[in-house]
Design an enzyme around this catalytic site. Structure first.
Site, short mmCIF file in Angstrom:
data_model
loop_
_atom_site.label_atom_id
_atom_site.label_comp_id
_atom_site.label_asym_id
_atom_site.label_seq_id
_atom_site.Cartn_x
_atom_site.Cartn_y
_atom_site.Cartn_z
N SER A 167 57.88 70.43 51.03
CA SER A 167 58.65 70.13 49.82
C SER A 167 60.14 70.33 50.07
O SER A 167 60.55 70.88 51.11
CB SER A 167 58.22 71.05 48.68
OG SER A 167 58.64 72.39 48.94
N LYS A 168 60.94 69.90 49.12
CA LYS A 168 62.39 70.11 49.19
C LYS A 168 62.71 71.59 49.28
O LYS A 168 63.62 72.01 50.00
CB LYS A 168 63.07 69.50 47.96
CG LYS A 168 64.58 69.73 47.93
CD LYS A 168 65.20 69.21 46.66
CE LYS A 168 66.70 69.48 46.64
NZ LYS A 168 67.03 70.91 46.64
N ARG A 169 61.93 72.39 48.58
CA ARG A 169 62.16 73.84 48.58
C ARG A 169 62.04 74.42 49.99
O ARG A 169 62.77 75.33 50.38
CB ARG A 169 61.17 74.53 47.64
CG ARG A 169 61.49 76.00 47.36
CD ARG A 169 60.52 76.61 46.36
NE ARG A 169 60.67 76.02 45.04
CZ ARG A 169 59.79 75.20 44.46
NH1 ARG A 169 58.70 74.85 45.13
NH2 ARG A 169 59.98 74.73 43.26
#
Length: 516
Positions: free
Chosen positions: A265-267
């Site tokens: 994910s972007k996280r």
């Protein structure tokens, strides 16, 4: 004669394009090229609530940067357009009507509150995944539980409704997935998905099946997250009478976090400091706050290295070869060699690919990166040979910007020096040798790496000191640090006058290290 291979990449313009989506586009592109087919870009923008201005342009720019160029697209056009679903809305109603008229779909008038009540009721009865399905639909407000007259009256009165697929009660649905082999799902596990929303727009399920059929798509290669929907799509092909021309499906493995625990994910990118998007993007985030997404391009990854890296995230050629041109990837690519399991996103491997591709570039090509960075920094090259600088730095760089970052001392004489190195290596013996070296270098008629080495060796022999006592001090004087490219190459590139000047400047500024 076999049908022409036609594949599509169909992203939604809802923000930045995740790197996993880029891999899907790449696999489709390679498959099309391998089979002399067509690669189509279709924008699936029927969910207007999530549409973001600029996202379609972002997708096109990202694919362009990587060289994944579609044969047909909204910009390029083609024989089966339009290639934006929002421009095809009149098409879908016809097929929804066909499903309704043949008893394979139905109207549903349930309000959001009634749907939530149904889900809560099922949860109370210990149903793990509450669904609007073959059982619950008979307790809801729809055309299966109402008379034709009541349905007609509600529609004429303008009451909101959706059109749902009528899933058969007892049926095994099978498909032979190109990646996973035979997949079988019983219809009792499938809910009656909405096909047309209350705003008159189709959902993904109806629109993508209709579009794939009308655009003559032969193979649907997409992410694993769509595998649960595949049996539903098989049903739609059957109900619409297109079973014989149904495309072959292939569902790609997930891209996983670096530790392999869950989807990338972007996280994860934010946490570990690496990009998960192909190019930089600026889009509205949660609650309308602007968000910026870092990209592989802006981080200094080369498009060809990025493609090579992505190709190996889930596929392998069955050999030890790791570096492939796009042409070589096209020749080697087969769906059969795509794995079923998720693949860890290893950013260190991406860096390794970038290093290899930079090493393959000519010194002259690399000098263009350096020239641009010098201009942006407002730094004058002062006659320094940029090609030679790049040659000296080539084995030490991961990204193009590393050339300038690691070679600034060529263009700016050091004002500060590595204190730890100076305290140990800036000795009286070293200073005496360096001052003699400065004088002899200035007097030399030619000054290249070999000449510099010869002059230094002669002085060291005359003074009776060891090379190891002098070389760190010489590097410190001309670069300010204790590490860097080959020292004799540095001296040649700087030239005798700069070298002599820097040695004398260091002698003035640096205190001599105490002995013992």
């Amino acid at each position: 004669m076999e049908k022409e291979v036609r594949v599509r990449f169909a992203p939604s313009p809802t923000g930045a394009l995740h790197i996993g989506g880029v891999r899907t586009a790449l696999y489709n592109y390679l498959f099309a090229r391998k089979n002399q087919g067509k690669f189509i870009l279709r924008i699936e923008d029927t969910d207007q609530s999530r549409y973001i201005d600029g996202a379609e342009e972002y997708i096109s720019e990202a694919l362009n940067w990587l060289g994944i160029i579609p044969d047909e697209s909204p910009r390029k056009g083609g024989p089966y357009g339009p290639y934006r679903q929002s421009e095809r809305t009149s098409i879908y109603q016809e097929y929804a009507e066909k499903l309704l008229s043949e008893g394979n779909a139905y109207y549903a008038f349930d309000t959001p509150e009634e749907l939530e009540e149904m889900r809560e009721r099922l949860k109370a009865n210990r149903v793990d995944t509450p669904q609007y399905n073959t059982i619950t639909r008979m307790q809801m407000k729809n055309s299966l539980t109402m008379s034709e007259e009541e349905v007609r009256q509600r529609i004429e009165a303008g009451e909101p409704y959706v059109i749902r697929l009528k899933v058969p009660r007892k049926e095994d649905i099978r498909l032979n997935d190109m990646v996973r082999g035979w997949v079988m799902v019983h219809s009792s596990a499938i809910d009656d998905k909405v096909l047309m929303k209350s705003d008159g727009l189709p959902t993904y399920h109806l629109a993508n099946v209709v579009d794939d059929h009308l655009m003559k798509i032969t193979h649907v290669i997409r992410g694993e997250e769509w595998l649960p929907s595949a049996p539903l799509h098989v049903l739609l092909y059957k109900f619409l009478g297109w079973e014989d021309s149904m495309p072959q499906f292939g569902h790609l493995p997930l891209l996983l976090k670096p530790d392999g625990n869950g989807k990338l994910s972007k996280r994860d990118g934010d946490k570990h400091g690496f990009p998960v998007f192909p190019i930089e993007g600026h889009f509205p985030g949660k609650k309308g706050m602007p968000e910026q997404f870092d990209g592989f391009r802006e981080a200094g990854y080369l498009p060809e290295a990025t493609l090579n890296f992505l190709a190996f995230l889930g596929w392998n050629p069955g050999t030890d070869q790791e570096l492939f041109t796009v042409e070589e990837l096209t020749d080697a690519f087969t769906v059969e060699r795509i794995g079923k399991s998720g693949t860890k996103f290893d950013i260190e491997k991406a860096k390794w690919y970038n290093q290899q591709y930079l090493k393959e570039k000519s010194d002259e090509d690399l000098s263009h990166y350096l020239e641009n960075d010098l201009k942006q920094a407002g730094t004058d090259p002062n006659g320094i040979n940029l090609t030679k600088v790049c040659r000296s730095m080539k084995e030490r760089i991961t990204f193009p910007q590393d050339i300038y970052n690691g070679a600034r001392f060529f263009f700016e004489a050091p004002d500060t020096y590595d204190e730890k190195m100076a305290s140990k290596k800036w000795t009286p013996e070293a200073v005496e040798v360096l001052e003699a070296f400065a004088s002899e270098a200035e007097a030399a008629s030619t000054f290249d790496a070999a000449t510099a080495k010869s002059i230094l060796n002669n002085i060291i022999e005359q003074k009776g000191v060891k090379l190891g006592q002098v070389m760190p001090a010489l590097r410190l004087a001309v670069t300010g640090s204790g590490a860097g490219p080959d020292l004799m190459d540095i001296l040649e590139i700087l030239g005798k006058d700069r070298v002599a000047h820097r040695i004398r400047k260091a002698s003035e500024k640096l205190p001599v290290a105490s002995q013992g």
